[in-house]
Enzyme design. Structure first.
Site, short mmCIF file in Angstrom:
data_model
loop_
_atom_site.label_atom_id
_atom_site.label_comp_id
_atom_site.label_asym_id
_atom_site.label_seq_id
_atom_site.Cartn_x
_atom_site.Cartn_y
_atom_site.Cartn_z
CG ASP A 153 -1.81 1.21 1.31
OD1 ASP A 153 -1.65 2.14 0.47
OD2 ASP A 153 -2.67 1.25 2.20
CB VAL A 154 1.90 3.70 -2.64
CG1 VAL A 154 2.35 2.68 -3.68
CG2 VAL A 154 0.55 4.31 -2.99
CB CYS A 172 2.27 3.76 -12.56
SG CYS A 172 3.53 4.11 -13.79
CB SER A 179 -2.69 13.87 -14.72
OG SER A 179 -3.83 14.17 -15.52
CE1 TYR A 229 -5.79 11.38 -11.32
CE2 TYR A 229 -6.20 13.04 -13.00
CZ TYR A 229 -5.61 11.86 -12.61
OH TYR A 229 -4.84 11.16 -13.50
CB THR A 265 -5.19 2.63 -19.06
OG1 THR A 265 -6.11 3.67 -18.74
CG2 THR A 265 -3.80 3.21 -19.12
N1 LIG Z 1 -4.93 6.41 -17.98
C1 LIG Z 1 -4.83 7.69 -18.26
O1 LIG Z 1 -5.38 8.21 -19.24
C2 LIG Z 1 -4.01 8.59 -17.35
C3 LIG Z 1 -3.82 9.92 -17.72
C4 LIG Z 1 -3.08 10.76 -16.90
C5 LIG Z 1 -2.51 10.26 -15.73
N2 LIG Z 1 -2.71 8.98 -15.40
C6 LIG Z 1 -2.10 8.51 -14.13
O2 LIG Z 1 -1.31 7.37 -14.40
C7 LIG Z 1 -1.32 6.51 -13.26
C8 LIG Z 1 -1.74 5.11 -13.72
O3 LIG Z 1 -3.03 5.18 -14.30
P1 LIG Z 1 -3.70 3.90 -14.97
O4 LIG Z 1 -4.68 4.38 -15.96
O5 LIG Z 1 -2.64 2.95 -15.36
O6 LIG Z 1 -4.53 3.35 -13.70
P2 LIG Z 1 -4.96 1.85 -13.31
O7 LIG Z 1 -6.19 2.00 -12.47
O8 LIG Z 1 -5.02 0.97 -14.52
O9 LIG Z 1 -3.75 1.34 -12.39
C9 LIG Z 1 -3.49 1.91 -11.13
C10 LIG Z 1 -2.90 0.83 -10.23
O10 LIG Z 1 -2.58 1.45 -8.98
C11 LIG Z 1 -2.89 0.52 -7.96
N3 LIG Z 1 -3.09 1.23 -6.68
C12 LIG Z 1 -4.10 2.10 -6.37
N4 LIG Z 1 -3.96 2.50 -5.09
C13 LIG Z 1 -2.85 1.89 -4.60
C14 LIG Z 1 -2.18 1.91 -3.34
N5 LIG Z 1 -2.65 2.63 -2.30
N6 LIG Z 1 -1.06 1.18 -3.19
C15 LIG Z 1 -0.59 0.44 -4.22
N7 LIG Z 1 -1.17 0.37 -5.43
C16 LIG Z 1 -2.29 1.09 -5.61
C17 LIG Z 1 -4.16 -0.18 -8.43
O11 LIG Z 1 -4.35 -1.42 -7.77
C18 LIG Z 1 -3.88 -0.34 -9.93
O12 LIG Z 1 -3.27 -1.58 -10.21
C19 LIG Z 1 -2.28 7.14 -12.25
O13 LIG Z 1 -1.53 7.91 -11.32
C20 LIG Z 1 -3.13 8.06 -13.11
O14 LIG Z 1 -3.61 9.16 -12.37
C21 LIG Z 1 -3.44 8.12 -16.18
#
Ligand SMILES: NC(=O)c1ccc[n+]([C@@H]2O[C@H](COP(=O)([O-])OP(=O)(O)OC[C@H]3O[C@@H](n4cnc5c(N)ncnc54)[C@H](O)[C@@H]3O)[C@@H](O)[C@H]2O)c1
Length: 259
Positions: A60-61, A87, A151, A164, A199
């Site tokens: 848990d981060v 991430c 982001s 966010y 994603t």
């Molecule tokens: N997908 C997009 O379009 C996008 C755009 C901009 C920024 N982001 C950022 O990129 C990052 C990844 O996004 P994604 O789309 O891959 O999300 P995702 O939901 O596919 O993956 C996120 C992962 O983080 C893990 N997680 C959440 N809380 C946690 C915790 N407390 N401890 C450990 N692990 C934890 C989840 O279990 C999940 O596996 C995020 O920070 C998101 O804000 C994504």
């Protein structure tokens, strides 16, 4: 930094951008430690990448103890830490006032800040302590590289994105001071601010919604690719020793409007 045979921590490595990054880093010859809450998907990622190249750590981060124990376990398992890619994150949506005029619950705001911002700092600080033990390597004498995920919402948050956007603005804000803190050790700190990436979260949306999102992208007119675009930039940042203390937008030129 030459990635081959280096050790990378990837938080959120069980899904989305983190998962793609774990795969690409392993393909490039790194050993990858996946930190995630999602045990099942984390184990599945290791099985697909190969247990000789990747290991899963249930983390848990937001917990100092959980992260400290896991980084120790990575050092024992793989022999050190050279790259840390944060991430793990969540993307909640709630307006400051609901349609009925009810204030947004404070816990919703705190949770996003705690996971996205405090969680990234938590892993970065403990990873940096492990990196400090590395021998300097390469022309620049580097000990490590930390890459956080911001982001475009850090700059152009949408309706319902106070928590966010604030969490991601915090990532942008800490990038330079952390780079300054760690420069004497030869550790670089960078952030990537993705736009709309393909994603599972976005791909699950109806095609009409996806099309509307893509319409705002300048060029190329498509969702960002987790492996080629995001993980490709992670690899470039790791390899380019002159990139430090900056956030790179990775968004096809998108500038999000007010709606
Ligand atoms: N997908 C997009 O379009 C996008 C755009 C901009 C920024 N982001 C950022 O990129 C990052 C990844 O996004 P994604 O789309 O891959 O999300 P995702 O939901 O596919 O993956 C996120 C992962 O983080 C893990 N997680 C959440 N809380 C946690 C915790 N407390 N401890 C450990 N692990 C934890 C989840 O279990 C999940 O596996 C995020 O920070 C998101 O804000 C994504």
């Amino acid at each position: 930094m030459d990635i081959k045979n280096k050790v990378a921590i990837v938080t959120g490595g069980a899904s989305g951008l983190g998962r793609a990054t774990a795969e690409v880093l392993a393909q490039q010859g790194a050993k990858v430690a996946i930190f995630d809450l999602n045990d099942e998907r984390g184990q599945q990622a290791v099985a697909e990448i190969g247990a000789d190249k990747a290991a899963f750590f249930a983390v848990d981060v937001t917990s100092d103890q959980s992260v400290e124990q896991a980084v120790d376990a990575v050092v024992n398992h793989f022999g050190g830490v050279h790259l840390c890619v944060n991430c793990a994150g969540i993307c909640p949506a709630a307006r400051t006032l609901s349609r009925d005029g009810e204030p947004m619950p404070l816990s919703g705001f705190s949770t996003a800040i705690n996971i996205n911002l405090v969680g990234s700092f938590n892993v970065a600080r403990v990873a940096a302590a492990a990196m400090a033990n590395n021998e300097p390597s390469g022309e620049a004498g580097e000990r490590g590289v930390i890459i956080n995920t911001a982001s475009v919402a850090a700059y152009e948050g949408q309706i319902g994105q106070t928590a966010y956007a604030a969490s991601k603005g915090g990532i942008v804000g800490l990038t330079l001071p952390m780079a300054r803190d760690l420069a004497p050790l030869g550790i670089r700190v960078m952030a990537i601010a993705p736009g709309i990436m393909g994603t599972p979260m976005i791909k699950a949306m109806p095609e009409k919604v996806q099309d509307a999102l893509v319409a705002n992208i300048q060029f190329p007119k498509r969702l960002g690719l987790p492996a080629e675009d995001f993980a490709g930039l992670v690899v470039h940042i790791a390899e380019n020793a002159y990139l430090n203390g900056e956030t790179i937008r990775l968004d096809g030129g998108i500038r999000m409007g007010p709606k």
